[in-house]
Every structure is written in C-alpha cells, then in structure tokens.
Design an enzyme around this catalytic site. Structure first.
Site, PDB file in Angstrom:
ATOM      1  N   ASN A   1      -4.562  -1.754  -1.752  1.00 44.80           N
ATOM      2  CA  ASN A   1      -5.046  -2.012  -0.402  1.00 44.80           C
ATOM      3  C   ASN A   1      -5.767  -3.348  -0.429  1.00 44.80           C
ATOM      4  OD1 ASN A   1      -6.298  -2.104   2.086  1.00 44.80           O
ATOM      5  ND2 ASN A   1      -6.955   0.034   2.062  1.00 44.80           N
TER       6      ASN A   1
ATOM      7  N   THR B   1      12.491 -12.018   4.122  1.00 38.91           N
ATOM      8  CA  THR B   1      12.047 -10.640   4.302  1.00 38.91           C
ATOM      9  C   THR B   1      13.009  -9.843   5.178  1.00 38.91           C
ATOM     10  OG1 THR B   1      10.726 -11.121   6.265  1.00 38.91           O
ATOM     11  CG2 THR B   1       9.646 -11.375   4.134  1.00 38.91           C
ATOM     12  N   GLU B   2      12.959  -8.538   5.040  1.00 37.06           N
ATOM     13  CA  GLU B   2      13.781  -7.676   5.888  1.00 37.06           C
ATOM     14  C   GLU B   2      13.410  -7.848   7.359  1.00 37.06           C
ATOM     15  OE1 GLU B   2      14.228  -3.633   4.941  1.00 37.06           O
ATOM     16  OE2 GLU B   2      15.618  -4.136   3.322  1.00 37.06           O
ATOM     17  N   GLU B   3      12.097  -7.968   7.610  1.00 37.74           N
ATOM     18  CA  GLU B   3      11.654  -8.128   8.994  1.00 37.74           C
ATOM     19  C   GLU B   3      12.192  -9.431   9.583  1.00 37.74           C
ATOM     20  OE1 GLU B   3       9.798  -7.518   6.422  1.00 37.74           O
ATOM     21  OE2 GLU B   3       8.666  -5.661   6.765  1.00 37.74           O
TER      22      GLU B   3
ATOM     23  N   ILE C   1       0.805  -1.215   0.000  1.00 38.85           N
ATOM     24  CA  ILE C   1       0.000   0.000   0.000  1.00 38.85           C
ATOM     25  C   ILE C   1       0.842   1.271   0.000  1.00 38.85           C
ATOM     26  CG2 ILE C   1      -0.211   0.217   2.519  1.00 38.85           C
ATOM     27  CD1 ILE C   1      -3.166   0.919   2.086  1.00 38.85           C
TER      28      ILE C   1
ATOM     29  N   ASP D   1       1.584  -5.722  10.239  1.00 38.83           N
ATOM     30  CA  ASP D   1       1.493  -4.715  11.299  1.00 38.83           C
ATOM     31  C   ASP D   1       0.725  -5.312  12.479  1.00 38.83           C
ATOM     32  OD1 ASP D   1       1.079  -2.507  12.903  1.00 38.83           O
ATOM     33  OD2 ASP D   1       0.612  -1.163  11.239  1.00 38.83           O
TER      34      ASP D   1
END
Length: 258
Positions: free
Chosen positions: A131, A232-234, A95, A154
């Site tokens: 979205n 992933t970065e996370e 998004i 999130d």
C-alpha cells in the site's frame, strides 16, 4: 541442408515466453481496492530492512530501485521499461493480491524465457504487494528514485472519496522525499477531472515544477513518455475506445541548503 526458418516465425525466446506467461483468467480480482482497509501486508520497518537481493538476484550488491510504478496493475509499464533501462532497477507496487501475483508470475516467466539475453533479461524488474499510500517511505530511502509513475489511478469520482486519491498534499511530501532532485513524477489519466486534480496539487506543491512532454523528449526521456501513454492495459483500452489521455509531468526541484 537444414531447412531455413521463415522470417515470419517468432524468435524462440518470444515463443517460449508466450507458452510460459500466466493467463489472466486465472487471476480474477476486483478493479480497485480500498487503500484505507486493513490489508494483510508484510512491509519492511525501514529501507535498510528491505532485502532487494531477493527481488533482483542478478543485481550488484547494494543496488536499489530507481523507478517506482505505483499501482502497477498488470505490470505493463514496468515490464516495458525493463529492457529499455537494463542498468536500472524497476519496482512495481500493487495492493491487490491476485494482480500482484500475476505480475510476479509474468516476470518469472519472462526471466526464464530470456535467460542469457543481455538486452532483455528482465532481471531488473520486480513487484511488491504494498500500500504505497501508507508505506512508501518504508521501501525507499530519501532521494533514491529518479522516476515515480501514477498511470490511470482510481479516479474516486465521489467527493467524499477524494481523500483516497493517490495524489494529495500529504502524499506529495512523501513523493518529494523519495525522489532525488531532477526526478520526474509522471501522471496520466483518461478522466479530465482527475487530471486537473493531480496537476493542480502538483503545481501548488513547492518542491515540484511542471515539465512539458516536449522538454522530456528533448531530454532523452521520449521512450519513457511513449511507455506511459501506451504500455498499460488501461491505456490500450482508452485507445480502443478512442478516448483522450491527459498527461502531466513534474520535476523534483533542488532546494539549496542554507
């Protein structure tokens, strides 16, 4: 006699890709976006109105995405899966404006650097700024996907913000709609409360059944599971901080017609 290259030198395509890849410092963006805000978005009226050829110009006519990476961030999972599944189309959905532009530029660079490479051409991966909480059925036909990914979403820690979590009973109905029977929902997070939330809602939804990591690996999906954990970065940040990752996967069940 031509001088032999040292074995430590990177392949030309890899070296070129490094030179072409966008730099994240030029794509600054807030970590999260409010999914209920009135974002300026272009989206198709229906899946039939979506021009997939613009995203996958090398794909056969009529071919549609099979993997959807929801909230794909900087594209780590989608880009990791692309060479592993060269015959499947992979779509990231993000998004945030700058982040989605970064992923698009990254894919363009990888395609340019790997022209002519039959195993890692990156022609099968793309991204849309969208979205997914509002417009997922506008992109995907019923039963068209074999995998949905929700990686480190999130957490929306405050109770009043839980309605913005990407896994909810209402949204699960849409995920079940776009997934084909046997398709897998992959979720992972480093927040135990969010893991329990997603797992519980999926367990309570009648069209999904839990599937263990061991079952997925035995079914030939080990490369996907590994990518979910590490691409992933996370996920990499959690590893650097020696944190824990919580995986929960569910299979879309087949409901026989009466």
């Amino acid at each position: 006699m031509a001088k032999r290259k040292r074995a430590t030198e990177p392949p030309p395509a890899q070296d070129e890709a490094q030179n072409l890849l966008p730099q994240k410092r030029f794509y600054r963006q807030r970590a999260h976006a409010n999914p209920f805000s009135d974002h300026t978005l272009d989206y198709p009226k229906s899946p039939q109105h979506m021009d997939w050829h613009a995203h996958y110009p090398e794909a056969a006519a009529g071919k549609r995405p099979e993997f959807a990476d929801i909230g794909c961030g900087f594209g780590g999972l989608s880009i990791t899966l692309a060479p592993l599944f060269p015959d499947s189309l992979i779509l990231g959905m993000e998004i945030r404006v700058q982040v989605s532009q970064y992923v698009q530029d990254r894919i363009t660079a990888l395609r340019t650097a790997n022209m002519g490479n039959p195993t890692a051409h990156y022609q099968n991966v793309s991204i849309v700024r969208a979205n997914a909480m509002k417009f997922l059925p506008n992109y995907f036909e019923k039963g068209s996907l074999s995998a949905l990914f929700f990686l480190f979403p999130d957490p929306h820690f405050k109770a009043r913000k839980h309605k913005a979590r990407i896994i909810s009973p209402t949204l699960l109905a849409e995920y079940a709609y776009v997934l084909r029977p046997g398709g897998i929902v992959y979720t992972i997070t480093d927040v135990k409360d969010l893991h329990d939330w997603m797992r519980t809602h999926l367990e309570n939804f009648p069209l999904f059944e839990p599937v263990s990591e061991e079952e997925l690996r035995a079914d030939g999906k080990g490369e996907i599971v590994d990518a979910v954990y590490t691409s992933t970065e996370e996920g990499k940040k959690v590893e650097r901080n020696k944190g824990e990752k919580w995986l929960a996967c569910f299979r879309r069940i087949d409901v026989p017609r009466i």
